[in-house]
Design a protein around this motif. Structure first.
Motif, short mmCIF file in Angstrom:
data_model
loop_
_atom_site.label_atom_id
_atom_site.label_comp_id
_atom_site.label_asym_id
_atom_site.label_seq_id
_atom_site.Cartn_x
_atom_site.Cartn_y
_atom_site.Cartn_z
N LEU A 1 2.72 -5.66 -2.00
CA LEU A 1 2.33 -5.18 -1.29
C LEU A 1 1.81 -3.46 -1.38
O LEU A 1 1.64 -2.91 -2.26
N GLN A 2 0.27 -3.49 -2.18
CA GLN A 2 -0.91 -2.57 -2.59
C GLN A 2 -1.20 -1.86 -2.07
O GLN A 2 -1.47 -0.53 -1.99
N ASN A 3 -1.91 -2.26 -0.43
CA ASN A 3 -2.41 -1.20 0.49
C ASN A 3 -1.75 -0.70 1.75
O ASN A 3 -1.44 -2.02 2.32
N LEU A 4 -1.49 -0.16 2.29
CA LEU A 4 -0.66 0.53 3.55
C LEU A 4 -1.27 1.62 3.88
O LEU A 4 -0.92 2.69 3.58
N SER A 5 -1.80 2.40 4.77
CA SER A 5 -2.78 2.87 5.70
C SER A 5 -1.85 4.15 6.37
O SER A 5 -1.97 5.28 5.61
N VAL A 6 -1.09 3.06 7.00
CA VAL A 6 0.20 4.44 8.11
C VAL A 6 1.60 3.15 7.92
O VAL A 6 1.36 2.03 8.43
#
Length: 154
Positions: free
Chosen positions: A50-55
């Protein structure tokens, strides 16, 4: 679907939950439009690509603790860690190893509910949590909200 790299959900207003076995999607790199479901993904740390995790919402339940961030070494962009009042000890913050996430540009740390800070123990834990969440030196923006400690981190 085990090789899926991107999951995008837009306009799925009637969707109430995600499959329980989301963590088997080990090649998943991007989650788009899933902010309202992120806290329902148990053991998100197993999605090591996983490269993006906003929250990331810290809960007291196993599988939703701050240590889940340890496995997410490829995170990039921005990350908001919320509900930090649920971190139970300083070791949990250290194990998250934010300082190893060199592609993380923006970090927001948020305590969302007021704790009883009459106790020196609670105050001390919050200070240790903030200290343990040391970021990588490439970080460009840091926002701290709701922190009730008496001193800033070193």
């Amino acid at each position: 679907m085990y090789n899926m790299q991107t999951l995008t959900l837009y306009g799925c207003d009637n969707l109430e939950s995600l499959p329980h076995d989301m963590i088997t999607l080990i090649n998943l790199r991007k989650l788009n439009g899933l902010d309202k479901f992120i806290d329902k993904i148990t053991k998100i740390g197993k999605l090591t690509s996983l490269q993006n995790l906003s929250v990331f919402k810290v809960l007291k339940d196993n599988g939703h603790k701050l240590v889940e961030l340890n496995g997410l070494k490829q995170l990039r962009g921005g990350l908001c860690i919320t509900n930090l009042e649920n971190v139970e000890n300083k070791d949990e913050a250290n194990i998250a190893s934010l300082n190893s996430k060199e592609d993380l540009d923006e970090l927001e740390l948020e305590w969302t509910s007021l704790q009883e800070f009459d106790s020196d123990v609670n105050l001390h834990i919050s200070e240790q949590v903030l200290e343990g969440l040391q970021s990588h030196h490439n970080l460009q923006s840091l926002i701290i909200r709701g922190y009730n400690g008496a001193r800033p981190p070193n």
